[in-house]
Structure formats: C-alpha cells, structure tokens
Motif scaffolding. Structure first.
Motif, mmCIF file in Angstrom:
data_model
loop_
_atom_site.group_PDB
_atom_site.id
_atom_site.type_symbol
_atom_site.label_atom_id
_atom_site.label_comp_id
_atom_site.label_asym_id
_atom_site.label_seq_id
_atom_site.Cartn_x
_atom_site.Cartn_y
_atom_site.Cartn_z
ATOM 1 N N LEU A 173 0.822 -1.208 0.000
ATOM 2 C CA LEU A 173 0.000 0.000 0.000
ATOM 3 C C LEU A 173 0.853 1.254 0.000
ATOM 4 O O LEU A 173 0.519 2.248 -0.653
ATOM 5 N N ASP A 174 1.949 1.233 0.745
ATOM 6 C CA ASP A 174 2.827 2.397 0.771
ATOM 7 C C ASP A 174 3.473 2.619 -0.591
ATOM 8 O O ASP A 174 3.554 3.751 -1.082
ATOM 9 N N LYS A 175 3.916 1.539 -1.206
ATOM 10 C CA LYS A 175 4.531 1.643 -2.530
ATOM 11 C C LYS A 175 3.543 2.199 -3.554
ATOM 12 O O LYS A 175 3.858 3.120 -4.318
ATOM 13 N N LEU A 176 2.325 1.659 -3.557
ATOM 14 C CA LEU A 176 1.309 2.134 -4.501
ATOM 15 C C LEU A 176 0.911 3.576 -4.214
ATOM 16 O O LEU A 176 0.637 4.351 -5.133
ATOM 17 N N SER A 177 0.861 3.938 -2.941
ATOM 18 C CA SER A 177 0.516 5.321 -2.579
ATOM 19 C C SER A 177 1.546 6.298 -3.121
ATOM 20 O O SER A 177 1.211 7.347 -3.680
ATOM 21 N N ARG A 178 2.813 5.952 -2.978
ATOM 22 C CA ARG A 178 3.875 6.829 -3.458
ATOM 23 C C ARG A 178 3.902 6.893 -4.984
ATOM 24 O O ARG A 178 4.222 7.925 -5.565
ATOM 25 N N GLU A 179 3.558 5.789 -5.612
ATOM 26 C CA GLU A 179 3.565 5.762 -7.074
ATOM 27 C C GLU A 179 2.382 6.520 -7.678
ATOM 28 O O GLU A 179 2.525 7.177 -8.716
ATOM 29 N N THR A 180 1.218 6.431 -7.032
ATOM 30 C CA THR A 180 0.000 7.033 -7.605
ATOM 31 C C THR A 180 -0.271 8.443 -7.086
ATOM 32 O O THR A 180 -1.019 9.194 -7.709
ATOM 33 N N GLY A 181 0.311 8.798 -5.928
ATOM 34 C CA GLY A 181 0.039 10.106 -5.350
ATOM 35 C C GLY A 181 -1.259 10.147 -4.564
ATOM 36 O O GLY A 181 -1.732 11.232 -4.209
#
Length: 296
Positions: A173-181
C-alpha cells in the motif's frame, strides 16, 4: 472531519456505493488543515520516529496520514496511536520481519506456513483492482476452517503468518501510494458463501478475535471499503460476536452486496493482463519485487 461522508457527485459509470465514501486523499494536494495537522503530528512524534528503524512505510508521511485520517484529524490522538504502534513493532519483532520480507523479496506464498494456511483460509491478495484502482483482497471467509487449521498449526504459527501478510500489505500500500500520489487502501471482499454455524465455534471465534486485535491500531486506514457477499442468516450472529472488534470508522465502510453487484466494483479488465485470479496468495505481479526504494 476526515473520513466523513462524501458529497461529491459520482463520476460517469461509477458504482453508487462509492458515493458514500470520502474522496481519496491526494498526497500532493492536501487540504490546508490536513497539511497543517500533518506538520504538527510529524513534530510531535519526531523523537519516537527517530529512535526506530527508518522504514519509509513505517515513519513516513503516508503512514502518518493514515493515523490522522483514523483519528479524524485529532493530532494528539493520532500521535498517541502512532507511538503505540512503534512500541508494538519493537516488542513483537515486526521490524525484523519487515527487513526479511524486503531483503529476500518475499511474497505471502513464500511464508513457510502458507501451504497449510491456504488449505483452510483461501485469500486472493491484490490480484485485481477496483474501479478506483485500489488493490482487491478477496477473502473466502465462508470457507474458513480455523478449527482444522489449528489441528495442523499452533495459534502462534497462524499469527506469525498473519503478521507477515499484514506487513506485506502495508509495504504494498505504501509503494502504490507513493507511485500514484493517493492514499491507496484495500477493497476487501468477504465472501461468505458456504458459511455455517461452525464459524461460531469457540476456537474459530478466538482465532478471529486474535487476528482482529493484531491489525486494529497497528495497521490503520488500510481498508477503503468492505463488501459482504452472500451473507446468510447466520451472519447476524457472527456480526454480534465480532462487531466490538471492528473500529467504528471501518464499520461505516461495510456493505452487503450480491455477487452480481461485484462487476460494478471490479471491472472485467481489472486483472493483470486479463489473467484469472489464481487460488493462492501470490503477490500482485506488477508490484513485485518490493524494495527499500519507496520514496516519493
């Protein structure tokens, strides 16, 4: 208040259920009051955060925002829960578990207890996306057989696997959050098809309560919404038994839906390259392997 009702109009083709959810938090366009609260929270917990391993998904702004949203913007309450989480991680050794997952690029199916757990508790983890782009966790809870699971594994072994799964999901979730904004969360589908009174057996309920207690407070605001599919009459008894373990904010995200409603939430092309979801806990291919490079 953060996490309140959403008054925005639905987008064309959007499921009506999304209209009851708050807009997703944009990490690069925070409302002024939330940005100020984040700055205050960062200052309040600075000493505690500096004394723990500098894992971005643990001490970074994305995790802090989850605690602020969970506390409805109350900075002191968010700080208290965040500090408690850090202490829990140190006490339970979860920081070492996180290092192992990242350094060895492990997936849930790589856990030594996975072959046994998957026989009695089948979960599809993040093989699909919903119409907002959130990863989907399909939990065949109706087929969950904790009693049989505990004949092959101890409760401690089951909890070790569950901690692994929780930590892996947080990394994702953290990785996707950083990637998607955006503050990415999980869309959980609880499939109760086939559930019976057996799920209310003391050993099953004890295990369910233990699992819930582990995630509450330590992995906050990871859930976007929860769909209960094929809920039978016994669900009301199950809910009475577990509702006290479910945070109020999470309860507001739960809706009973029919199996026919699911395509409104999960488009037919939401899988990876149109592949069918396998009956295991394999990691979402597009986000594996994980690494420490999780900065914005």
């Amino acid at each position: 208040e953060y996490g309140g009702q959403c008054s925005r109009p639905m987008a064309e083709g959007e499921s009506g259920r999304l209209a009851n959810l708050p807009p997703r938090v944009s990490l690069h366009n925070l409302p002024p009051d939330l940005a100020l609260s984040l700055e205050q929270l960062r200052s309040l917990v600075a000493d505690h955060a500096a004394a723990t391993p500098q894992f971005p998904e643990v001490v970074g702004d994305v995790r802090l925002l989850r605690y602020l949203v969970a506390a409805k913007g109350n900075v002191d309450a968010a700080a208290d829960k965040f500090v408690r989480m850090l202490a829990w991680r140190e006490k339970t050794g979860v920081n070492k578990l996180r290092e192992k997952i990242v350094h060895q690029e492990l997936r849930p199916c790589d856990h030594p207890n996975y072959p046994v757990v998957s026989k009695y508790w089948k979960i599809h983890v993040c093989q699909m996306r919903d119409i907002e782009g959130n990863p989907v966790m399909w939990d065949s809870l109706g087929a969950f057989d904790g009693a049989q699971l505990l004949t092959e594994l101890t409760e401690e072994q089951v909890m070790a696997f569950y901690l692994f799964l929780l930590e892996w999901k947080m990394l994702l979730l953290d990785k996707l959050s950083r990637e998607t904004g955006y503050l990415v969360q999980i869309y959980e589908v609880k499939d109760l098809s086939g559930v019976g009174l057996g799920i209310l057996r003391p050993c099953n309920m004890s295990l369910i309560r233990e699992l819930a207690a582990t995630s509450t407070g330590n992995y906050v605001e990871c859930t976007r919404r929860i769909a209960i599919v094929d809920a039978p009459w016994v669900f009301s008894q199950l809910w009475r038994a577990v509702s006290s373990l479910v945070p109020e904010a999470t309860q507001a995200k739960i809706q009973n839906v029919s199996r026919q409603d699911i395509p409104m939430d999960i488009p037919a092309d939401a899988g990876i390259s149109g592949e069918q979801v396998p009956n295991d806990l394999t990691a979402w291919p597009s986000v594996a392997p994980l690494s420490d490079e999780l900065h914005w």
